[in-house]
Motif scaffolding. Structure first.
Motif, PDB file in Angstrom:
ATOM      1  N   LEU A 109       1.006  -1.171   0.016  1.00 29.75           N
ATOM      2  CA  LEU A 109      -0.041   0.067   0.074  1.00 29.75           C
ATOM      3  C   LEU A 109       0.760   1.237  -0.015  1.00 29.75           C
ATOM      4  N   VAL A 110       0.553   2.215  -1.024  1.00 30.67           N
ATOM      5  CA  VAL A 110       1.408   3.529  -0.954  1.00 30.67           C
ATOM      6  C   VAL A 110       0.587   4.604  -0.869  1.00 30.67           C
ATOM      7  N   TYR A 111       0.783   5.383   0.113  1.00 30.45           N
ATOM      8  CA  TYR A 111       0.080   6.585   0.092  1.00 30.45           C
ATOM      9  C   TYR A 111       0.822   7.902  -0.531  1.00 30.45           C
ATOM     10  N   VAL A 112       0.106   8.412  -1.641  1.00 35.09           N
ATOM     11  CA  VAL A 112       0.586   9.438  -2.521  1.00 35.09           C
ATOM     12  C   VAL A 112       0.210  10.950  -1.726  1.00 35.09           C
ATOM     13  N   ILE A 113       0.995  11.537  -1.326  1.00 33.12           N
ATOM     14  CA  ILE A 113       0.696  13.047  -0.941  1.00 33.12           C
ATOM     15  C   ILE A 113       0.840  13.849  -1.769  1.00 33.12           C
ATOM     16  N   GLU A 114       0.183  14.513  -2.587  1.00 28.82           N
ATOM     17  CA  GLU A 114       0.407  15.480  -3.710  1.00 28.82           C
ATOM     18  C   GLU A 114      -0.887  16.218  -3.955  1.00 28.82           C
ATOM     19  N   ASP A 115      -0.716  17.604  -4.153  1.00 23.97           N
ATOM     20  CA  ASP A 115      -1.714  18.640  -4.144  1.00 23.97           C
ATOM     21  C   ASP A 115      -2.176  18.805  -5.839  1.00 23.97           C
ATOM     22  N   ASP A 116      -1.333  18.400  -6.443  1.00 25.60           N
ATOM     23  CA  ASP A 116      -1.410  18.620  -8.094  1.00 25.60           C
ATOM     24  C   ASP A 116      -2.373  17.413  -8.289  1.00 25.60           C
ATOM     25  N   ASP A 117      -3.438  17.422  -8.918  1.00 28.38           N
ATOM     26  CA  ASP A 117      -4.242  16.525  -9.400  1.00 28.38           C
ATOM     27  C   ASP A 117      -3.631  15.689 -10.433  1.00 28.38           C
ATOM     28  N   ASP A 118      -3.141  16.355 -11.466  1.00 28.43           N
ATOM     29  CA  ASP A 118      -2.338  15.605 -12.686  1.00 28.43           C
ATOM     30  C   ASP A 118      -1.619  14.707 -12.325  1.00 28.43           C
ATOM     31  N   GLU A 124       2.915   0.668   3.450  1.00 23.46           N
ATOM     32  CA  GLU A 124       4.586   0.147   3.448  1.00 23.46           C
ATOM     33  C   GLU A 124       5.268   1.412   2.944  1.00 23.46           C
ATOM     34  N   LEU A 125       4.528   2.569   2.022  1.00 19.98           N
ATOM     35  CA  LEU A 125       5.491   3.460   1.649  1.00 19.98           C
ATOM     36  C   LEU A 125       4.755   4.593   1.214  1.00 19.98           C
ATOM     37  N   PHE A 126       5.369   5.909   1.459  1.00 20.25           N
ATOM     38  CA  PHE A 126       4.740   7.207   1.306  1.00 20.25           C
ATOM     39  C   PHE A 126       5.592   7.889   0.051  1.00 20.25           C
ATOM     40  N   ILE A 127       4.752   8.181  -0.980  1.00 24.93           N
ATOM     41  CA  ILE A 127       5.472   9.218  -1.938  1.00 24.93           C
ATOM     42  C   ILE A 127       4.870  10.561  -1.587  1.00 24.93           C
ATOM     43  N   VAL A 128       5.972  11.696  -1.240  1.00 25.73           N
ATOM     44  CA  VAL A 128       5.579  12.893  -0.571  1.00 25.73           C
ATOM     45  C   VAL A 128       5.966  14.156  -1.455  1.00 25.73           C
ATOM     46  N   ASP A 129       5.016  15.106  -1.810  1.00 20.43           N
ATOM     47  CA  ASP A 129       5.408  16.064  -2.437  1.00 20.43           C
ATOM     48  C   ASP A 129       5.825  17.144  -1.205  1.00 20.43           C
ATOM     49  N   LEU A 130       6.787  17.996  -1.662  1.00 15.40           N
ATOM     50  CA  LEU A 130       7.285  18.963  -0.751  1.00 15.40           C
ATOM     51  C   LEU A 130       6.624  20.422  -0.582  1.00 15.40           C
ATOM     52  N   GLY A 131       5.656  20.491  -1.700  1.00 19.27           N
ATOM     53  CA  GLY A 131       5.120  21.816  -1.628  1.00 19.27           C
ATOM     54  C   GLY A 131       3.609  21.599  -1.599  1.00 19.27           C
ATOM     55  N   LEU A 132       3.479  21.257  -0.491  1.00 18.57           N
ATOM     56  CA  LEU A 132       1.928  21.041   0.118  1.00 18.57           C
ATOM     57  C   LEU A 132       1.334  22.459   0.653  1.00 18.57           C
ATOM     58  N   PRO A 133      -0.067  22.565   0.496  1.00 16.36           N
ATOM     59  CA  PRO A 133      -0.598  23.717   0.721  1.00 16.36           C
ATOM     60  C   PRO A 133      -0.837  24.139   2.084  1.00 16.36           C
ATOM     61  N   ASP A 134      -0.602  23.043   3.112  1.00 21.42           N
ATOM     62  CA  ASP A 134      -0.978  23.322   4.459  1.00 21.42           C
ATOM     63  C   ASP A 134       0.298  23.247   5.401  1.00 21.42           C
ATOM     64  N   MET A 135       1.330  22.631   4.983  1.00 25.03           N
ATOM     65  CA  MET A 135       2.510  22.290   5.750  1.00 25.03           C
ATOM     66  C   MET A 135       3.690  22.143   4.748  1.00 25.03           C
ATOM     67  N   ASP A 136       4.854  22.492   5.231  1.00 19.19           N
ATOM     68  CA  ASP A 136       5.844  22.138   4.595  1.00 19.19           C
ATOM     69  C   ASP A 136       6.319  20.684   4.424  1.00 19.19           C
ATOM     70  N   GLY A 137       6.658  20.068   3.106  1.00 17.12           N
ATOM     71  CA  GLY A 137       6.702  18.664   3.177  1.00 17.12           C
ATOM     72  C   GLY A 137       7.828  18.079   3.769  1.00 17.12           C
ATOM     73  N   MET A 138       9.038  18.908   4.298  1.00 16.47           N
ATOM     74  CA  MET A 138      10.043  18.350   5.020  1.00 16.47           C
ATOM     75  C   MET A 138       9.610  18.258   6.358  1.00 16.47           C
TER      76      MET A 138
END
Length: 234
Positions: A4-13, A48-62
């Motif tokens: 299972l992979v969580y994709v954290i990305e605010d760009d829908d495309d 099992e794994l996260f894919i994280v974008d650093l440019g999130l709208p509510d908090m810094d991805g770091m």
């Protein structure tokens, strides 16, 4: 079991592109547009794994990468438009297992996801059998199940997933010269990839009395690194 992979990305495309690539190769996914949304979800299930974008709208991805690393032992792939070296180094130091810059090739992303998962499930990635949970050396104890490093005085250090992986390989194979590829768990590591140097530096700052003149994690020039301590298990 399918990962299972969580994709954290605010760009829908971008999120659709990532999810499509992962589904094509049999992964399960959940998508989140904000850090707060994924943190709420983590109260009930961890992937099992996260894919994280650093440019999130509510908090810094770091900051999100740091929180993910503190909450458990899932893999983290940072996928971002930030290509500066300082961002790459910071992301790896905070617990990222790998770092990709947009635009990206979907099949390469899948390959990197697979590589992270292989490293985390490879023999020795869990510090041996369950009865071998604690590795002790020179007054230090590594709790392999909790990613916690304890000093002789009882002080505890919560390690990032990337640091823990390298230390696990060391304690499984003390007094052996290990290549950068063995420590990172990748056969196709680029000569320009400095992620292992970041992880070694962070471990030395925690373990060595003088990190500039290491006696525990030794550099063997032209060959790799050597962990110069006897290790006992419990």
């Amino acid at each position: 079991m399918t990962a299972l992979v969580y994709v954290i990305e605010d760009d829908d495309d971008v999120a659709r592109l990532v999810v499509h690539a992962l589904h094509e190769f049999g992964f399960l996914t959940e998508t989140f547009r904000s850090g707060a949304a994924v943190l709420r979800r983590l109260q009930t299930e961890r992937p099992e794994l996260f894919i994280v974008d650093l440019g999130l709208p509510d908090m810094d991805g770091m900051a999100l990468v740091r929180e993910i690393g503190a909450m458990g032992n899932s893999g983290v792939l940072i996928l971002t438009g930030r290509g500066h070296t300082v961002d790459r180094v910071m992301g790896l130091e905070l617990g990222g297992d790998d770092y990709m810059v947009k635009p990206f090739e979907p099949r390469e992303l899948v390959a990197r996801v697979r590589s992270i998962l292989r490293r985390r499930t490879a023999p020795g990635a869990g510090c041996g059998a369950p009865q071998r949970r604690y590795a002790s050396f020179l007054g230090w104890t590594l709790d392999c199940a909790a990613n916690v490093l304890r000093a002789a005085d009882g002080a505890e250090h919560l390690l990032g997933t990337a640091e823990t992986q390298v230390l696990r390989v060391f304690v499984e194979r003390p007094h052996q010269i290990l290549t950068r590829e063995q420590l990172v768990g990748s056969r196709d590591l680029s000569p320009l990839d400095r992620s292992i140097d970041v992880r070694i530096s962070r471990l030395r700052r925690k373990l060595e009395p003088d990190p500039q003149h290491p006696t525990l994690i030794k550099t063997v020039y032209g060959a790799g690194y050597l962990f110069a301590a006897a290790v006992s298990w419990s």
